[in-house]
Enzyme design. Structure first.
Site, PDB file in Angstrom:
ATOM      1  N   HIS A  85       0.885  -1.171   0.000  1.00 43.98           N
ATOM      2  CA  HIS A  85       0.000   0.000   0.000  1.00 43.98           C
ATOM      3  C   HIS A  85       0.920   1.218   0.000  1.00 43.98           C
ATOM      4  O   HIS A  85       2.016   1.162   0.583  1.00 43.98           O
ATOM      5  CB  HIS A  85      -0.829   0.114   1.276  1.00 43.98           C
ATOM      6  CG  HIS A  85      -1.769  -1.023   1.554  1.00 43.98           C
ATOM      7  ND1 HIS A  85      -1.375  -2.179   2.162  1.00 43.98           N
ATOM      8  CD2 HIS A  85      -3.100  -1.135   1.353  1.00 43.98           C
ATOM      9  CE1 HIS A  85      -2.427  -2.974   2.309  1.00 43.98           C
ATOM     10  NE2 HIS A  85      -3.485  -2.369   1.829  1.00 43.98           N
ATOM     11  N   ASP A 143       2.237   1.843   3.382  1.00 47.84           N
ATOM     12  CA  ASP A 143       3.174   0.878   3.980  1.00 47.84           C
ATOM     13  C   ASP A 143       4.596   1.348   3.730  1.00 47.84           C
ATOM     14  O   ASP A 143       5.511   0.998   4.469  1.00 47.84           O
ATOM     15  CB  ASP A 143       3.110  -0.515   3.332  1.00 47.84           C
ATOM     16  CG  ASP A 143       1.730  -1.111   3.332  1.00 47.84           C
ATOM     17  OD1 ASP A 143       0.969  -0.799   4.262  1.00 47.84           O
ATOM     18  OD2 ASP A 143       1.424  -1.873   2.398  1.00 47.84           O
TER      19      ASP A 143
HETATM   20  C1  XLS Z   1      -7.624  -6.451   4.275  1.00 49.94           C
HETATM   21  C2  XLS Z   1      -7.149  -6.689   2.922  1.00 49.94           C
HETATM   22  C3  XLS Z   1      -6.049  -5.757   2.462  1.00 49.94           C
HETATM   23  C4  XLS Z   1      -5.876  -5.834   0.975  1.00 49.94           C
HETATM   24  C5  XLS Z   1      -5.103  -4.716   0.378  1.00 49.94           C
HETATM   25  O1  XLS Z   1      -8.349  -7.246   4.855  1.00 49.94           O
HETATM   26  O2  XLS Z   1      -6.771  -8.028   2.833  1.00 49.94           O
HETATM   27  O3  XLS Z   1      -4.863  -6.010   3.127  1.00 49.94           O
HETATM   28  O4  XLS Z   1      -5.276  -7.040   0.575  1.00 49.94           O
HETATM   29  O5  XLS Z   1      -5.633  -3.485   0.697  1.00 49.94           O
END
Ligand code: XLS
Ligand code: CA
Ligand code: CA
Length: 426
Positions: A89, A92
């Protein structure tokens, strides 16, 4: 600086990247990815307790020095395991700043840094995404917000996340609609919200294509958590949405195992729905706990589940995306060694699933049974119905002529389950 010197050599039991399975290398079947957020970010905190693991990597969290230390640790980690992909993300990669301009400048800096680290390695970006759920501005949604100003911020983040994904050569771009849903219909214009999400996705496609993004966009379905109801509830719902708004040429799905079970489906059901609709893009490889009603994001361990998943993937001819370990260590597994054990568990579970799924296909009894079960549809009246050549009246006449249908054949579920166990356990 090396972060993982204390961790010894990681030995795999089933993962053997060069080994050929059904004519293709294991690593081609299973392009594994590291999730930046869990592996380099999640430190074991939950709503009842703070971090149990140290993910500072020698720097002060919330600084660019820490952002770079995470990248250093991430690349060391991926190299040590032979992982060839990562997913991220925007937030991140860097801590969010006070202004969008400053956050974007930080993203430029860290992506230059990551690009430099990628040079001379096999490490690539599987997909990027924008975090449109953490900041309180998104409390009413991002693409589904009642506020046009918040919507513009979401658009700005998607635009920048696409820039960074393209810059890092990402194969895909994900939309996970964490806050795209509602808590109560009493305050919600569901139709308007969904139309606005579609408009945001359409603009993302136009922008992405204009800057040279050739990969797939993905929707990642999830039924609930954080919202009570999320619009991308499951694969069938997301596919209906994509078709309704004409997005199905540019989008596929990213299926997460834990989200499938939260929706009340099996993982392989969700994969089958995607494959049948030509929409199987990528996989978030984790598992949930059926005794808990939330998203536990555990590393895959259940070999029945990985086998059935790989059976779907093989039948579909593979993925255009990959297998992202969107998974985190349990809170008490808090050492660097545990981070490696977790990935080794996930990689071995999927490698074994692949080996067993290939064996089921080569064995042929299950596929043969299914083919035979529907054989009537290939000839006579069955073939005519399939070709759209019949009317309801003709079929009614036929039923009258038959008097009663032949006794329906057994579904033989237990026989088929025995075959699975025989292939799994000998
Ligand atoms: C959350 C999601 C998230 C997505 C990406 O539950 O899994 O991490 O994979 O935004
Ligand atoms: Ca996920
Ligand atoms: Ca999850």
């Amino acid at each position: 600086m090396a972060y993982f010197d204390s961790v010894g050599e990681i030995k795999f039991r089933y993962w053997d990247p060069e080994k050929k399975i059904l004519g293709k290398k294991m690593k081609e079947h299973l392009p594994f990815a590291m999730a930046w957020w869990h592996n380099l970010g999640a430190a074991g905190g939950d709503m009842f307790g703070s971090a149990s693991a140290d993910k500072s990597f020698g720097a002060v969290p919330g600084t660019m020095e820490h952002a770079k230390a995470k990248a250093d640790a991430g690349f060391e980690f991926m190299k040590k395991l032979g992982l060839e992909y990562f997913c991220f993300h925007d937030l991140d990669l860097v801590p969010e700043a006070e202004t969008l301009e400053e956050t974007n400048a930080r993203l430029d800096e860290i992506s230059d840094y990551i690009l430099e680290k990628m040079k001379g390695t096999n490490i690539k970006c599987l997909w990027g995404t924008a975090n449109l759920f953490n900041n309180p501005r998104y409390m009413n949604g991002a693409g589904s917000s009642c506020s046009t100003e918040v919507y513009c911020f979401a658009a700005a983040q998607v635009k920048k996340a696409l820039d960074i994904t393209v810059k890092l050569g990402g194969r895909g771009y994900v939309f996970w609609g964490g806050r795209e849903g509602y808590e109560t219909l009493l305050n919600t214009d569901m139709k308007l919200e969904q139309e606005n999400i579609a408009a945001l996705m359409k603009m993302a496609v136009e922008y992405g294509r204009s800057i040279g993004f050739k990969g797939d966009f993905y929707i990642e379905p999830k039924p609930k958590e954080p919202m009570k109801h999320q619009y991308d509830f499951d694969a069938a719902t997301a596919i209906g949405f994509l078709r309704r708004y004409g997005l199905d040429k540019d989008f596929k799905l990213n299926i997460e195992a834990n989200h499938a079970t939260l929706a009340g489906h099996t993982f392989n059901h969700e994969l089958r729905v995607c494959a049948d609709n030509g929409m199987l893009g990528s996989i978030d490889a984790n598992q949930g706990d059926l005794l808990l009603g939330w998203d536990t994001d555990e590393f895959p361990f259940d070999v029945y589940e990985t086998t059935f998943a790989m059976y779907e993937v093989l039948r579909a001819g593979g993925l255009t995306g990959g297998f992202n370990f969107d998974a985190k260590n349990r809170r008490p597994s808090n050492t660097p060694e545990d981070m490696f054990q977790a990935f080794a568990l996930g990689m071995d579970s999927f490698a074994l699933g692949l080996i067993k799924a290939a064996a089921i296909i080569e064995d042929g009894r299950i596929d043969g049974f299914v083919k035979n079960r529907y054989a009537d549809w290939e000839k006579g009246i069955g073939a005519d119905i399939r070709a759209g050549k019949t009317t309801l009246a003709q079929l009614s006449d036929m039923a009258v002529r038959l008097g009663k249908p032949a006794a329906p054949p057994s579904g033989k579920q237990e026989y088929l389950q025995r075959i699975v166990n025989e292939i799994l356990f000998g």
